[in-house]
Design a protein around this motif. Structure first.
Motif, PDB file in Angstrom:
ATOM      1  N   MET A 222       0.805  -1.227  -0.055  1.00 59.01           N
ATOM      2  CA  MET A 222      -0.027   0.033  -0.145  1.00 59.01           C
ATOM      3  C   MET A 222       0.748   1.420  -0.178  1.00 59.01           C
ATOM      4  O   MET A 222       0.567   2.097  -0.746  1.00 59.01           O
ATOM      5  CB  MET A 222      -0.891   0.033   1.212  1.00 59.01           C
TER       6      MET A 222
ATOM      7  N   GLY B 253       1.153   4.032  -3.005  1.00 62.02           N
ATOM      8  CA  GLY B 253       0.522   5.366  -2.511  1.00 62.02           C
ATOM      9  C   GLY B 253       1.873   6.495  -2.535  1.00 62.02           C
ATOM     10  O   GLY B 253       1.874   7.521  -2.233  1.00 62.02           O
TER      11      GLY B 253
ATOM     12  N   ALA C  34     -12.425  -2.676   8.367  1.00 62.00           N
ATOM     13  CA  ALA C  34     -11.437  -2.787   7.538  1.00 62.00           C
ATOM     14  C   ALA C  34     -11.272  -4.088   7.191  1.00 62.00           C
ATOM     15  O   ALA C  34     -10.465  -4.181   6.154  1.00 62.00           O
ATOM     16  CB  ALA C  34     -10.056  -2.601   8.679  1.00 62.00           C
TER      17      ALA C  34
ATOM     18  N   GLU D 233     -12.651  -4.418   3.895  1.00 63.88           N
ATOM     19  CA  GLU D 233     -12.018  -3.516   2.913  1.00 63.88           C
ATOM     20  C   GLU D 233     -10.537  -4.369   2.462  1.00 63.88           C
ATOM     21  O   GLU D 233     -10.030  -4.212   1.297  1.00 63.88           O
ATOM     22  CB  GLU D 233     -11.630  -2.255   3.450  1.00 63.88           C
ATOM     23  N   TRP D 234      -9.940  -4.671   3.556  1.00 61.12           N
ATOM     24  CA  TRP D 234      -8.541  -5.482   3.232  1.00 61.12           C
ATOM     25  C   TRP D 234      -8.822  -6.610   1.971  1.00 61.12           C
ATOM     26  O   TRP D 234      -8.045  -6.853   1.310  1.00 61.12           O
ATOM     27  CB  TRP D 234      -7.945  -6.068   4.728  1.00 61.12           C
TER      28      TRP D 234
ATOM     29  N   TRP E 117      -9.320  -5.223  -1.209  1.00 62.19           N
ATOM     30  CA  TRP E 117      -8.036  -4.790  -1.671  1.00 62.19           C
ATOM     31  C   TRP E 117      -6.947  -5.768  -2.163  1.00 62.19           C
ATOM     32  O   TRP E 117      -6.604  -5.945  -3.044  1.00 62.19           O
ATOM     33  CB  TRP E 117      -7.273  -4.072  -0.467  1.00 62.19           C
TER      34      TRP E 117
ATOM     35  N   LYS F 253      -6.079   4.106  14.507  1.00 61.92           N
ATOM     36  CA  LYS F 253      -5.231   4.161  13.499  1.00 61.92           C
ATOM     37  C   LYS F 253      -4.121   3.614  13.637  1.00 61.92           C
ATOM     38  O   LYS F 253      -3.098   3.598  12.794  1.00 61.92           O
ATOM     39  CB  LYS F 253      -4.975   5.796  13.692  1.00 61.92           C
TER      40      LYS F 253
ATOM     41  N   TYR G  91      -3.212  -3.063   7.187  1.00 62.92           N
ATOM     42  CA  TYR G  91      -3.945  -2.059   6.238  1.00 62.92           C
ATOM     43  C   TYR G  91      -4.462  -0.768   7.172  1.00 62.92           C
ATOM     44  O   TYR G  91      -4.490   0.377   6.370  1.00 62.92           O
ATOM     45  CB  TYR G  91      -5.228  -2.951   5.824  1.00 62.92           C
ATOM     46  N   MET G  92      -4.943  -1.168   8.191  1.00 62.53           N
ATOM     47  CA  MET G  92      -5.283   0.133   8.975  1.00 62.53           C
ATOM     48  C   MET G  92      -4.305   1.131   9.021  1.00 62.53           C
ATOM     49  O   MET G  92      -4.429   2.181   9.111  1.00 62.53           O
ATOM     50  CB  MET G  92      -6.002  -0.460  10.228  1.00 62.53           C
TER      51      MET G  92
ATOM     52  N   ASN H   7      -3.191   3.076   5.894  1.00 58.36           N
ATOM     53  CA  ASN H   7      -4.322   3.726   5.616  1.00 58.36           C
ATOM     54  C   ASN H   7      -3.951   5.076   6.523  1.00 58.36           C
ATOM     55  O   ASN H   7      -4.284   6.217   5.791  1.00 58.36           O
ATOM     56  CB  ASN H   7      -5.731   3.419   5.812  1.00 58.36           C
TER      57      ASN H   7
ATOM     58  N   LEU I 209      -0.811   7.012   5.272  1.00 53.65           N
ATOM     59  CA  LEU I 209      -1.003   7.797   3.960  1.00 53.65           C
ATOM     60  C   LEU I 209      -1.725   8.949   3.975  1.00 53.65           C
ATOM     61  O   LEU I 209      -1.781   9.875   3.343  1.00 53.65           O
ATOM     62  CB  LEU I 209      -1.598   6.726   3.093  1.00 53.65           C
ATOM     63  N   ALA I 210      -2.687   8.830   4.986  1.00 55.52           N
ATOM     64  CA  ALA I 210      -3.659  10.073   5.254  1.00 55.52           C
ATOM     65  C   ALA I 210      -3.008  10.951   6.156  1.00 55.52           C
ATOM     66  O   ALA I 210      -3.627  12.209   6.566  1.00 55.52           O
ATOM     67  CB  ALA I 210      -4.916   9.631   5.906  1.00 55.52           C
TER      68      ALA I 210
END
Ligand SMILES: Cc1cc2nc3c(=O)[nH]c(=O)nc-3n(C[C@H](O)[C@H](O)[C@H](O)COP(=O)(O)OP(=O)(O)OC[C@H]3O[C@@H](n4cnc5c(N)ncnc54)[C@H](O)[C@@H]3O)c2cc1C
Length: 594
Positions: free
Chosen positions: A84, A88, A161, A164-165, A168, A533, A584-585, A588, A591-592
């Protein structure tokens, strides 16, 4: 104060006023909040060397290599996060002390996202609980399994997540997963082309290739030795290669620890998962799970979450770490252990029979609480709990020289086919699930276990009992009962989960064999406390800038004091999937830029 009664006061806290209760005890007044010690599992008082925090080092005058993100440990969490990050646009290093990527995650097969919600699971019609994807209901249900000792926000976000994972993962080149209930399995496993125990190795290869193609710098045989801190911010790591050459790697944006648990570190086990320390026969699941990254997190002030939370699997010979073979990595491939995982006469130290949970015993354990295990056994989990919590914390297998014939009987009497790989002796080159117990390799391994004393062998039951550390009269009475009251009558009237009739094989032909059995640690779920997070936080709840952790270096996903087989592994997404979900979490959030 009444004579003879001990005074009970808060140690080392002279500022606390006290009064004497009616029964003579000295009762401390409630101290003011700001004078109280912050309650934490770190305050257990145990100070063994390998449980001590590893202090951070200051930033070097010059970095050897500079990255945006440095990730330590290449299980599903590390591989997910590295891919990821590269996608990114982050310059990324993935550090792995082993000689291959994947960690324990490579050796698993069933990627169980229990609460579902991914496209593949929706298409397959899988839901839990209820008949539609419902993160709130899943959170509530799982809170109940954890006796409400789990962080509900972290849990809820992990449910989201999880879906979503998987989505992904399904988009990544080379991933060939299909939904089998809650489990995402490689197509080759699902079609039974391959032994289920190795299914994830294709995924490990694909994620590694993809990461390299996207520019991730993967450093194998490289161990993270220390975190580097500048002020309160974690800004990089110190690593060493196998020759001891040290280099400093900058992680300008973040350092992510996805380095597994600490199931091979006795000092950490004693301090943070004392039940595992006391009862487990073997550590694990991998030799690499030595917990140094957990200790590094402690060194920069992290709080601990998930005290005494771990899981065990059935099958450990009582060898612990002594001969280097005592970990889960060897569990499936060692013939001696495979032989042990069968319905022999099992007794505790008093001679009372112990249960052996296998679906084919008709044990009646409610399968609806174990949706991800619908097609296989929960016995691997429950037997370990049962034996470990018994008097003496072990089950003793007692059998005799007819054991090779008995193994064929067990195989033929409908031991669950999905579990035959766990219960019938297997060998490294085995490629299908239903191989009969015909390998010569397992016989050699069995003899080796006898030679080193892990399995006892004797001409008389009395002698066998002595070797096992049991009282001879208890063993002879147990065998007498087994032979005459159970086997001769052809009905198991002892156990709530009775043995099948053809498993009732008398112990009457010397030499006799015996071995102590217990649980192997399949994961430790105490670790660095994180927020939703996956930022590592201190005891006040403040994030430690720059530092993130994924499960199982992070702790708390299984709640506090949650051990054994409850809800399978027990995490909301089972063992290997929750590793990926944590990575994954974390990525994310990184990246944010949070
Ligand atoms: C044989 C086997 C079968 C299993 N089957 C299943 C299954 O079917 N389903 C399931 O849910 N679970 C299964 N499990 C359990 C599951 O694999 C683990 O719970 C999960 O993979 C743990 O993920 P992790 O990221 O915490 O650790 P890992 O996947 O082990 O990744 C951690 C990595 O960090 C590396 N590392 C540690 N410290 C350092 C350091 N200081 N520097 C550099 N690198 C470091 C380690 O070498 C390791 O590669 C199985 C385990 C085994 C061993």
């Amino acid at each position: 104060m009444a004579a003879g009664l001990p005074a009970r006061a808060l140690a080392d806290d002279t500022s606390v006023a006290s009064s004497e209760s009616a029964d003579g005890y000295q009762v401390p007044d409630r101290p003011a909040p700001n004078s109280r010690m912050v309650p934490s599992p770190q305050n257990t008082g145990i100070t063994k060397p390998n449980a001590e925090p590893i202090p951070p080092e200051p930033a070097p005058a010059a970095w050897d290599e500079e990255y945006d993100v440095v990730i330590v440990g290449s299980g599903w969490g590390g591989l997910t996060a590295a891919n990821m990050a590269a996608q990114g646009g982050l310059k990324t290093a993935l550090i792995e002390k082993g000689d291959v990527t994947g960690g324990a995650s490579r050796h698993a097969a069933e990627n169980a996202v229990i609460s579902g919600g991914s496209k593949a699971q929706e298409e397959a019609g899988y839901h839990w609980p209820g008949d539609k994807f419902d993160p709130k209901a899943a959170t509530t249900k799982y809170e109940e399994y954890c006796s409400w000792t789990v962080d509900y926000k972290l849990l809820y976000d992990s449910v989201i997540a999880g879906a979503e994972w998987i989505d992904w993962m399904m988009e990544q080149p080379g991933i060939e997963w299909v939904a089998a209930g809650p489990c995402m399995e490689d197509i080759r496993v699902n079609s039974k082309e391959q032994n289920t125990l190795l299914g994830n190795h294709w995924t490990a290869e694909a994620l590694t290739d993809n990461a390299i193609a996207d520019g991730v710098e993967i450093k194998l045989l490289t161990q993270c030795k220390a975190l580097i801190q500048d002020g309160d911010r974690v800004v990089g790591i110190k690593v060493a290669d196998t020759l001891g050459n040290e280099t400093y790697l900058k992680g300008a944006k973040a350092v992510l620890l996805t380095a597994g648990g600490f199931g091979m570190n006795l000092d950490l086990l004693e301090k943070y998962t004392p039940t595992a320390y006391m009862y487990a026969t073997q550590g694990g699941p991998m030799p690499s799970h030595t917990g140094e990254c957990f200790r590094m997190g402690l060194g920069v002030g992290a709080d601990v979450s998930g005290f005494n939370s771990f899981s065990m699997w059935e099958g450990g010979l009582d060898e612990y770490w002594g001969n280097g073979d005592g970990n889960y990595f060897h569990h499936f491939w060692n013939g001696a252990k495979q032989v042990m995982q069968n319905p022999w006469l099992k007794i505790d130290i008093t001679g009372r029979r112990m249960e052996f949970f296998a679906k084919s015993t008709g044990d009646g354990i409610p399968q609806e609480n174990y949706p991800h295990l619908e097609n296989c056994e929960i016995g691997d989990l429950t037997s370990a709990n049962h034996w470990s919590s018994s008097i003496g914390h072990r089950a003793y297998n007692i059998f005799d020289s007819k054991f090779k014939e008995s193994l064929k009987v067990f195989e033929n009497s409908a031991m669950n086919p999905n579990q035959d790989a766990h219960r019938q002796p297997v060998s490294e080159d085995r490629t299908v699930v239903n191989t009969l117990a015909s390998s010569t390799e397992w016989e050699k391994e069995f003899e080796e276990a006898v030679a080193r004393g892990a399995i006892s062998k004797a001409d008389t039951l009395e002698e066998l009992a002595e070797m096992l550390g049991l009282r001879p009269e208890r063993v002879t009475a147990a065998v007498d009962h087994w032979n005459n009251d159970i086997c001769a009558k052809g009905e198991d009237t002892d156990l709530p989960a009775p043995y099948k009739e053809d498993w009732l094989i008398p112990v009457d032909t010397p030499p006799y064999y015996g071995a102590a059995m217990g649980g192997q640690i399949s994961k430790t779920m105490a670790g660095l406390r994180v927020n939703e997070k996956m930022q590592v936080i201190n005891a006040e709840g403040d994030p430690i800038p720059g530092l993130y952790a994924g499960w199982y270096t992070a702790g708390g996903i299984g709640g506090v004091n949650n051990y054994g087989g409850i809800f399978g592994n027990p995490t909301i997404h089972a063992g290997v999937a929750i590793s990926g979900v944590g990575g994954y979490m974390a990525m994310n959030a990184i990246l944010a830029n949070e």
